[in-house]
Motif scaffolding. Sequence first.
Motif, PDB file in Angstrom:
ATOM      1  N   ASP A  66       0.828  -1.211   0.000  1.00  0.00           N
ATOM      2  CA  ASP A  66       0.000   0.000   0.000  1.00  0.00           C
ATOM      3  C   ASP A  66       0.857   1.253   0.000  1.00  0.00           C
ATOM      4  N   PRO A  86       2.698   6.068  -5.863  1.00  0.00           N
ATOM      5  CA  PRO A  86       1.332   5.584  -5.647  1.00  0.00           C
ATOM      6  C   PRO A  86       1.259   4.087  -5.954  1.00  0.00           C
ATOM      7  N   ARG A  87       0.463   3.384  -5.185  1.00  0.00           N
ATOM      8  CA  ARG A  87       0.469   1.923  -5.301  1.00  0.00           C
ATOM      9  C   ARG A  87      -0.096   1.426  -6.627  1.00  0.00           C
ATOM     10  N   ARG A 183      -7.545   7.342   1.975  1.00  0.00           N
ATOM     11  CA  ARG A 183      -7.288   7.958   0.660  1.00  0.00           C
ATOM     12  C   ARG A 183      -8.571   8.517   0.071  1.00  0.00           C
ATOM     13  N   ASP A 190      -5.007   8.286  -3.900  1.00  0.00           N
ATOM     14  CA  ASP A 190      -3.806   7.549  -3.525  1.00  0.00           C
ATOM     15  C   ASP A 190      -2.534   8.402  -3.616  1.00  0.00           C
ATOM     16  N   ARG A 193      -2.331  10.290  -0.495  1.00  0.00           N
ATOM     17  CA  ARG A 193      -1.971   9.352   0.576  1.00  0.00           C
ATOM     18  C   ARG A 193      -0.474   9.073   0.577  1.00  0.00           C
ATOM     19  N   SER A 194       0.084   8.877  -0.615  1.00  0.00           N
ATOM     20  CA  SER A 194       1.528   8.626  -0.704  1.00  0.00           C
ATOM     21  C   SER A 194       2.322   9.789  -0.129  1.00  0.00           C
TER      22      SER A 194
END
Lengths: 291, 206
Positions: A66, A86-87, A183, A190, A193-194
């Motif tokens: 993640d 980002p994942r 997120r 995302d 979030r990163s």
Amino acid sequence: MIKRALVVLTVIGLTTSATSLMGVPNAGELLVGRVHGSFQPTDGKMFVLVIGNDARSGNPTRSRADAIHIVGINTGAMRGGILNFPRDSWVPIPGYGMGRINEALHHGGPDLLARTLETLTGIHLDYWVMVGFEDFVKIVRSLGGVRMNVPTAVYDPIGSGARLKAGTQKLLGQQALAYMRTRKSFSGGDVTRSTNHGRFLLALLRKLKGETARNPAALLRWIATTQRHARFDVSADEMFRLGVVATKLQPKHVGNVTVPVSVGWAGAASVVFISNDAGSIYARFRRTAQL
Amino acid sequence: MSVVAPSPRLGWRLLPAVVAAAAAVVAASLAIAAVRDHPAATAVRRAVAGRPVTAAVVAKPWRIATFSVGATVVPERLSRPARRRLEAQKPRVRRVARAVAHAVTLAPPDGPAGVGRFLTAAAARSFARTAPGLPKNARDVTAFDRFGRIGLQAPRFDTAVAHLHVKTRALVGERRARWNDTVTLWLTRRERAWKVIAFDIDRRPR
């Protein structure tokens, strides 16, 4: 003067890899390993792959990632950078064709994820650190929480359970995990979030700096806390040296950059494509370990 | 022709002066040796290129607290072997920390070689390059307070962090100066020997 003393992180003849960790690790456990058999510092630069996995049970080295970050440290200049991925980044995975970057962990563990990132960026990674939900909470709790600035209020009761006001606050174990996971409450999803993961790493570094400035032996407490929740593929001596390097890094000299991406589709899958502009970021990071 | 020969009576008359001079030389050399060898007083010779300085340093004994840090911080809760290890390592790590901190703050007697055996190669290079120690032209140096803490990582006690303070006063040129040094040493024990892998010094005037 400390800089030169820290430049040399001596090579200790460890030639083990993730697979040599004794037994199968537990989900949520913190794992630390080498990417390559021996540590070869290149001109005082060091790169660490930091992975947050989503394992709730089973073997975490076969879960999905993640959080994916490359932390670079220039041990000469005592500066660094955190490069966030980002994942859902759509990248070539060695041996598996194109895929989301987080699938690399599922296919081949931290080693394959490291190889994927090395192929993508040209950066020679030295170590990887991986943590799951459970031990992330335990470690943050053991450290007494992490004080950090949350730029915007977060309300995500269904997804991550995060309910945070904007502003500087101390995040305890579960709150920190919720903030790391959320997120859907961000327009950037995302990608935001990163970036938040990078902010958290910097907050952690700031906390370490603050505690060791008052009492340098606090580093030993941090290492002990980490050791309690971790399996190391590196020697205690090496961990100590890495810890010393971390205490000498100024958070304000560590940049936090998320690779530029655009949202798109790969077949039916929603993914993000890393922009061509990322090439110059990789080159600079590779050359200086700074962002 | 006249030959001027020293009168034998003159030789006898000079004997007390010669004996007194010889005694003074012996006493002076003994005093210098005593100053050099005394643990609390060190003859410091600054061998940094372009800055030859000789200063006698009077230094108070160290007050150092050594304790375990980490998983088990209360000594009573340590296992008996761990407690034995801790007690065995305390004086060893103190000795290394004292020697290196002394060299860092009050200049090494023989350059970095004096404490070279207590430093890793990288730390020794840093030590030699940065040439820490007394200010140029310092004399009448007194390190009037030296204290600190050393934390040893439980339960193996093979890593340690020392945080030491040295308060010093001296005449620098014609000016009386006072300053505080805070030295942080990161130490590891390998092959039964403690070595400083990195050090940091913060010098502030008082």
